[in-house]
Scaffold this active site. Structure first.
Site, PDB file in Angstrom:
ATOM      1  N   GLU A  68       4.006   0.626   8.588  1.00 17.36           N
ATOM      2  CA  GLU A  68       4.902   1.648   9.323  1.00 17.36           C
ATOM      3  C   GLU A  68       5.095   2.843   8.437  1.00 17.36           C
ATOM      4  O   GLU A  68       4.811   4.184   8.797  1.00 17.36           O
ATOM      5  CB  GLU A  68       6.057   1.195  10.419  1.00 17.36           C
ATOM      6  CG  GLU A  68       5.411   0.254  11.432  1.00 17.36           C
ATOM      7  CD  GLU A  68       5.354  -1.238  10.839  1.00 17.36           C
ATOM      8  OE1 GLU A  68       5.725  -1.463   9.553  1.00 17.36           O
ATOM      9  OE2 GLU A  68       5.454  -2.111  11.687  1.00 17.36           O
ATOM     10  N   ARG A 271       1.432 -10.481   0.928  1.00 21.54           N
ATOM     11  CA  ARG A 271       2.286  -9.425   1.634  1.00 21.54           C
ATOM     12  C   ARG A 271       3.760  -9.438   1.383  1.00 21.54           C
ATOM     13  O   ARG A 271       4.206  -8.473   1.294  1.00 21.54           O
ATOM     14  CB  ARG A 271       2.110  -9.766   3.191  1.00 21.54           C
ATOM     15  CG  ARG A 271       2.686  -8.913   4.318  1.00 21.54           C
ATOM     16  CD  ARG A 271       2.183  -7.559   4.209  1.00 21.54           C
ATOM     17  NE  ARG A 271       2.975  -6.733   5.277  1.00 21.54           N
ATOM     18  CZ  ARG A 271       4.332  -6.040   4.816  1.00 21.54           C
ATOM     19  NH1 ARG A 271       4.674  -6.443   3.650  1.00 21.54           N
ATOM     20  NH2 ARG A 271       4.838  -5.440   5.473  1.00 21.54           N
ATOM     21  N   GLU A 313       1.227  -1.003  -5.332  1.00 20.60           N
ATOM     22  CA  GLU A 313       0.024  -1.000  -6.306  1.00 20.60           C
ATOM     23  C   GLU A 313      -1.176  -1.385  -5.503  1.00 20.60           C
ATOM     24  O   GLU A 313      -2.014  -1.822  -6.098  1.00 20.60           O
ATOM     25  CB  GLU A 313       0.270  -1.673  -7.413  1.00 20.60           C
ATOM     26  CG  GLU A 313       1.237  -0.920  -8.485  1.00 20.60           C
ATOM     27  CD  GLU A 313       1.132  -1.700  -9.799  1.00 20.60           C
ATOM     28  OE1 GLU A 313       1.028  -1.007 -10.653  1.00 20.60           O
ATOM     29  OE2 GLU A 313       1.280  -2.780 -10.039  1.00 20.60           O
TER      30      GLU A 313
END
Length: 435
Positions: A68, A271, A313
Site C-alpha cells: 500500500e 515477504r 531492495e
C-alpha cells in the site's frame, strides 16, 4: 440488522478499546521483542508525535504495509508538488523503511495510532489534518468515526475488497453502512470493487484502475547489481519473491529438482525478512548452500540459494533474473503484487490463490504476461521450460511490459477524483505563503 444495531456495535467496539488498553500495551511489547515494532518509536502507536507539525494545510495518508505504501508514493509526490504538507502513517517496520528510503521530500512518517479513542484523538488533535487519504482496504472503525465526527474529509484510494472481506462486510451490513457513509469518496481499483463498495453503502464511488500500475520501478544500487552479476557469472536464475511459510521450502525442492539440468541460482525473497533465520535453517537442513544478502555472503559456484532478507531492495533481486514466482499464492492466500516484476521485465508465475490481485493477474494472464500454476510440480516444469526457451520467455516478458503500460492512468484518474478536496488546500497554501 438495523442502523441502531450498527451504531450500538461501533459504540461497543469503541468502549472495548478502553477495557483492552492494558492488554494492548503488553501486545505491543511482545511485538517489539520480536522485532515487529520499533522500540524507539512505540509511543507513536499511542498517538504521541515524535516530529513537529509543519505549518499550512496537511493531508494524512495511511498505508497499512509495503504494498500500500509503494502504491501511494506517486500520489503523495503529486500532493507535495502542489505545496501541501503530507504525513504518512504505516503499521509495520518494513513499510516504515520503505517510507524512509522512498517517500517524497518533506513527507513526515509516523506509525499509525492504535484504533482506540485516546490514541486516535491525540493524533488528530496534534496533526489537525485537512483531509485523510486511506489506501486500499484499511478500515479502522474508531479512526473512521473520529474523522467523521470532526468533519474531516476521508477518501479511500486504490480501494479493493477481497471475496472474504466483502462477504464479512455484507454479513455486517448495518455496521458497514455506518462506517462507509463517513467516506466523502471511494476510488476503487476495478469495476467489481466499485460495485462492492456501493453495495456496502459507500457514495460516491469512482473507478480509477490500480495505482500500482503507475509506480516507478523499484530502485536498486547499480554497483550491488553488477557485483552479484559477476558472482553469478552466467548461471541460470529464477526468483521466488514475497514468499510466505512453506513457499521457501517449495522453492528449495524445485531448486534441487532442477539443479542437475540447469545449474541455476535460486533467489528467495521472503515477504517478512525477520523470518530469515528460520528459513535459512530449513533450507540448510535440505542440504542447500545458502548465501544471505544481509550478511554480505558471497555467491559462489556452489551457492544454491541467495536469500534476499533485506528491506527495500526488491529492485535488486528482480534485476538478477527474468523468471519470477510471486508468493502468497500457493501455501498462503491472497497473492502479492505481480506488476513490479512485470514492469521490470520478468516472466511471472503464480499459484492460483491470488484473489487480492485478481484484476492484475487476469489482465497479465489474458495478455500472456503471467501463468497460473496449480501446484509445485507444475511450477517446477514452468521454471525449467522458461529457462530453456528464450523465445517463449521473451514473449511473456514483452506481454507483461505491454500489460503494465496498458494499466497506467490510475494516478491521473485518482487526482481528478481528489480535485474537489485538494484544490481548496492548494489555494489555502498559496495564500498562506503570500502573507
Amino acid at each position: 440488522m438495523s442502523n441502531w444495531f450498527g451504531r450500538a456495535a461501533l459504540s461497543t467496539y469503541k468502549w472495548a478499546g478502553f477495557a483492552l488498553f492494558p492488554g494492548l500495551v503488553v501486545y505491543l511489547a511482545m511485538r517489539t521483542a520480536k522485532g515487529k515494532e520499533d522500540a524507539a518509536r512505540r509511543r507513536e502507536r499511542f498517538g504521541r508525535p515524535t516530529q513537529e507539525r509543519p505549518s499550512g494545510p496537511l493531508v494524512w495518508f495511511h498505508a497499512a504495509s509495503v504494498g500500500e505504501t509503494t502504491a501511494v508514493l506517486p500520489l503523495m509526490r503529486e500532493i507535495r508538488n502542489r505545496g501541501i504538507q503530507v504525513i504518512l502513517t504505516t503499521g509495520t517496520v518494513t513499510s516504515a523503511a520503505v517510507a524512509r528510503d522512498r517517500a517524497p521530500d518533506g513527507v513526515i512518517h509516523q506509525y499509525v495510532p492504535l484504533d482506540i479513542k485516546p490514541a486516535v484523538s491525540r493524533f488528530l488533535d496534534y496533526w489537525k489534518p485537512d483531509a485523510a487519504i486511506i489506501a486500499e482496504s484499511e478500515i479502522w472503525p474508531v479512526t473512521v468515526m473520529e474523522l467523521g465526527a470532526r468533519h474531516i474529509p476521508q477518501i479511500l484510494v486504490n480501494g479493493r475488497l477481497s471475496d472474504k472481506s466483502f462477504a464479512l462486510w455484507k454479513r455486517l451490513s448495518s455496521l458497514s453502512e455506518e462506517l462507509f457513509r463517513n467516506f466523502a469518496l471511494v476510488i476503487a481499483q476495478s469495476e467489481e470493487d466499485g460495485i462492492r463498495y456501493t453495495a456496502l453503502g459507500a457514495l460516491p464511488v469512482l473507478v480509477s484502475g490500480n495505482l500500482k500500475g503507475d509506480n516507478d520501478e523499484p530502485p536498486y544500487n547499480p554497483e550491488d547489481l553488477e557485483h552479484y552479476r559477476q558472482q553469478i557469472a552466467g548461471r541460470h536464475t529464477w526468483a521466488a519473491i514475497s514468499t510466505f511459510e512453506g513457499e521457501e521450502e517449495m522453492a528449495g525442492r524445485i531448486h534441487q529438482r532442477l539443479k542437475r539440468k540447469n545449474n541455476q541460482l535460486t533467489v528467495i525473497v521472503p515477504r517478512h525478512p525477520e523470518r530469515a533465520d528460520e528459513i535459512q535453517k530449513k533450507l540448510e537442513a535440505m542440504g542447500l548452500d545458502v548465501a544471505r544478502r544481509s550478511h554480505g555472503d558471497a555467491v559462489t559456484r556452489s551457492t544454491d540459494i541467495l536469500l534476499g532478507d533485506t528491506i527495500g531492495e526488491m529492485g535488486l533481486y528482480l534485476n538478477l533474473t527474468d523468471i519470477v514466482f510471486v508468493g502468497r499464492s500457493m501455501h498462503a492466500e491472497g497473492g502479492q503484487n505481480p506488476l513490479e516484476p512485470a514492469m521490470i521485465g520478468c516472466a511471472v508465475l503464480s499459484g492460483g490463490k491470488v484473489q487480492n490481485f485478481r484484476d492484475a493477474y487476469q489482465r497479465l494472464a489474458k495478455n500472456g504476461g503471467a501463468k497460473i500454476v496449480r501446484d509445485e510440480d507444475m511450477l517446477a516444469k514452468g521454471v525449467h521450460y522458461l529457462m530453456n526457451n528464450d523465445e517463449v520467455r521473451h514473449k511473456m516478458i514483452n506481454a507483461g511490459l505491454d500489460t503494465v503500460q496498458q494499466m497506467r492512468g490510475a494516478l491521473e484518474a485518482t487526482l481528478k477524483g481528489l480535485a474537489p478536496y485538494i484544490n481548496p488546500l492548494v489555494v489555502k497554501s498559496y495564500l498562506d505563503n503570500k502573507e
